[in-house]
Write a protein that holds these residues in place. Structure first.
Motif, PDB file in Angstrom:
ATOM      1  N   SER A 134       0.847  -1.161  -0.129  1.00 25.49           N
ATOM      2  CA  SER A 134       0.217  -0.269  -0.147  1.00 25.49           C
ATOM      3  C   SER A 134       0.466   1.257   0.003  1.00 25.49           C
ATOM      4  O   SER A 134       2.099   1.459   0.784  1.00 25.49           O
ATOM      5  CB  SER A 134      -1.086   0.073   1.469  1.00 25.49           C
ATOM      6  N   LYS A 135       0.624   2.613  -0.477  1.00 28.47           N
ATOM      7  CA  LYS A 135       1.391   3.447  -0.616  1.00 28.47           C
ATOM      8  C   LYS A 135       0.691   4.196   0.787  1.00 28.47           C
ATOM      9  O   LYS A 135      -0.799   4.606   1.111  1.00 28.47           O
ATOM     10  CB  LYS A 135       0.721   4.076  -1.820  1.00 28.47           C
ATOM     11  N   GLU A 136       1.428   5.536   1.313  1.00 35.69           N
ATOM     12  CA  GLU A 136       1.456   6.818   2.410  1.00 35.69           C
ATOM     13  C   GLU A 136       0.304   7.154   1.916  1.00 35.69           C
ATOM     14  O   GLU A 136       0.929   8.225   0.644  1.00 35.69           O
ATOM     15  CB  GLU A 136       3.079   6.544   2.883  1.00 35.69           C
ATOM     16  N   LEU A 137      -0.623   7.466   2.462  1.00 39.27           N
ATOM     17  CA  LEU A 137      -1.650   8.781   1.684  1.00 39.27           C
ATOM     18  C   LEU A 137      -1.335   9.666   2.524  1.00 39.27           C
ATOM     19  O   LEU A 137      -0.868  10.095   3.662  1.00 39.27           O
ATOM     20  CB  LEU A 137      -2.584   8.096   2.362  1.00 39.27           C
ATOM     21  N   ILE A 138      -0.930  11.395   1.641  1.00 40.04           N
ATOM     22  CA  ILE A 138      -0.736  12.218   2.158  1.00 40.04           C
ATOM     23  C   ILE A 138      -1.862  13.250   2.199  1.00 40.04           C
ATOM     24  O   ILE A 138      -2.662  13.589   0.875  1.00 40.04           O
ATOM     25  CB  ILE A 138       0.311  12.575   1.186  1.00 40.04           C
ATOM     26  N   PHE A 139      -2.398  13.925   3.109  1.00 40.77           N
ATOM     27  CA  PHE A 139      -2.996  15.748   2.415  1.00 40.77           C
ATOM     28  C   PHE A 139      -2.195  16.676   2.702  1.00 40.77           C
ATOM     29  O   PHE A 139      -1.524  16.991   3.764  1.00 40.77           O
ATOM     30  CB  PHE A 139      -4.137  15.565   3.554  1.00 40.77           C
ATOM     31  N   ALA A 140      -2.205  17.436   1.268  1.00 39.09           N
ATOM     32  CA  ALA A 140      -1.904  18.513   1.454  1.00 39.09           C
ATOM     33  C   ALA A 140      -3.029  19.721   1.354  1.00 39.09           C
ATOM     34  O   ALA A 140      -3.828  19.536  -0.007  1.00 39.09           O
ATOM     35  CB  ALA A 140      -0.695  18.504   0.362  1.00 39.09           C
ATOM     36  N   PRO A 193      -5.192   9.997   7.074  1.00 37.62           N
ATOM     37  CA  PRO A 193      -4.029  10.073   6.357  1.00 37.62           C
ATOM     38  C   PRO A 193      -2.628   9.524   6.766  1.00 37.62           C
ATOM     39  O   PRO A 193      -3.140   9.223   7.891  1.00 37.62           O
ATOM     40  CB  PRO A 193      -3.411  11.275   5.444  1.00 37.62           C
ATOM     41  N   ASP A 194      -1.470   9.001   6.835  1.00 37.16           N
ATOM     42  CA  ASP A 194      -0.532   8.811   7.029  1.00 37.16           C
ATOM     43  C   ASP A 194       0.326  10.456   7.250  1.00 37.16           C
ATOM     44  O   ASP A 194       1.378  10.182   8.379  1.00 37.16           O
ATOM     45  CB  ASP A 194       0.531   8.230   5.860  1.00 37.16           C
ATOM     46  N   LEU A 195       0.811  11.286   7.000  1.00 32.35           N
ATOM     47  CA  LEU A 195       0.763  12.905   6.944  1.00 32.35           C
ATOM     48  C   LEU A 195       0.311  14.075   5.822  1.00 32.35           C
ATOM     49  O   LEU A 195      -0.491  13.824   5.173  1.00 32.35           O
ATOM     50  CB  LEU A 195       2.686  12.497   6.046  1.00 32.35           C
ATOM     51  N   PHE A 196       0.722  14.666   6.972  1.00 30.72           N
ATOM     52  CA  PHE A 196      -0.522  16.095   6.726  1.00 30.72           C
ATOM     53  C   PHE A 196       0.590  17.129   5.863  1.00 30.72           C
ATOM     54  O   PHE A 196       1.756  17.429   6.757  1.00 30.72           O
ATOM     55  CB  PHE A 196      -1.112  17.212   7.879  1.00 30.72           C
ATOM     56  N   ILE A 197       0.716  17.508   5.572  1.00 29.52           N
ATOM     57  CA  ILE A 197       1.503  19.016   4.406  1.00 29.52           C
ATOM     58  C   ILE A 197       0.168  20.197   4.533  1.00 29.52           C
ATOM     59  O   ILE A 197      -0.529  20.494   4.043  1.00 29.52           O
ATOM     60  CB  ILE A 197       1.829  18.861   3.518  1.00 29.52           C
TER      61      ILE A 197
END
Length: 239
Positions: free
Chosen positions: A2-8, A48-52
């Motif tokens: 699975s790909k890491e999901l990022i919210f930007a 997600p896995d990370l926020f920008i």
């Protein structure tokens, strides 16, 4: 795999496209948002896995988004990278206070963006502990599975980097750790930040674990070098 999901969240369309294209090219899944409100609304169903987060946004700004994410039990431990302008020194410090784990100063290069994201995920993945890993020091208990810290029976709210910083200091109690070493170990080899980042995190960590952060017992400043988790100081306090 699975790909890491990022919210930007970024309201400038060309920067939004730059972030999305380059992170997806490097194997991440990216959802972009033009406002903090739409990102927070999406978090009600997807985490997600990370926020920008860009700081300057229409409606609620990135600092308020960061604050709300840290107050939400679903998102409080998810890494946050903030985007700031060079002139926003106050916002950088306030973002770290509110729980951001890192920041990138605009204008930034694509290479730096990707490096920061990779470093953040590497730190998170490398911190996966064994099931029995609980660190006890006096009245401080660090649960590495839950990423929780309890002091004198009280659960402390620590952002990811504050948690990792405290864990690093306690695991090396009595040793002087330089700011450069803490940057390398806690923020990662690819980190481009300044040692001031360590000082800011130490200041807010002291406010949470010290009875008097103006007269710290646990975390000692070694002038011109860095910091030490002071085992002797703790023993003096117990007497």
């Amino acid at each position: 795999m699975s790909k890491e999901l990022i919210f930007a969240v970024e309201d400038e369309s060309h920067i939004q496209q730059l972030i999305k294209y380059n992170l997806e090219t490097n194997g991440y899944k990216v959802l972009t948002f033009e406002s903090g409100e739409t990102l927070l609304n999406e978090c009600k169903t997807t985490v997600p896995d990370l926020f920008i987060l860009d700081i300057m946004l229409p409606g609620i700004d990135g600092l308020e988004v960061c604050r709300q994410l840290r107050q939400n039990i679903r998102t409080k431990n998810i890494p946050i990278i903030m985007l700031t302008a060079k002139s926003e020194e106050f916002d950088k410090v306030l973002g770290l206070e509110l729980g951001a784990d890192d920041y990138i100063t605009k204008p930034f290069s694509v290479r730096e963006l990707v490096a920061r994201v990779k470093a953040m995920f590497r730190r998170v993945n490398n911190q996966i502990p064994q099931e029995s890993e609980v660190i006890q020091h006096g009245d401080i208990t660090i649960d590495c599975i839950r990423r929780e810290v309890v002091k004198a029976g009280k659960l402390l709210e620590l952002p990811l980097k504050e948690f990792e910083l405290l864990k690093m200091l306690v695991q090396n109690k009595g040793k002087v750790l330089s700011r450069d070493l803490l940057l390398e170990k806690v923020w990662g080899f690819d980190y481009y930040g300044e040692t001031r980042t360590v000082d800011v995190h130490i200041r807010y960590l002291r406010q949470k674990i010290e009875d008097d952060d103006n007269n710290p017992v646990y975390i000692e400043t070694v002038r011109g070098i860095g910091y030490r988790f002071n085992d002797k100081g703790f023993k003096q306090k117990q007497q």
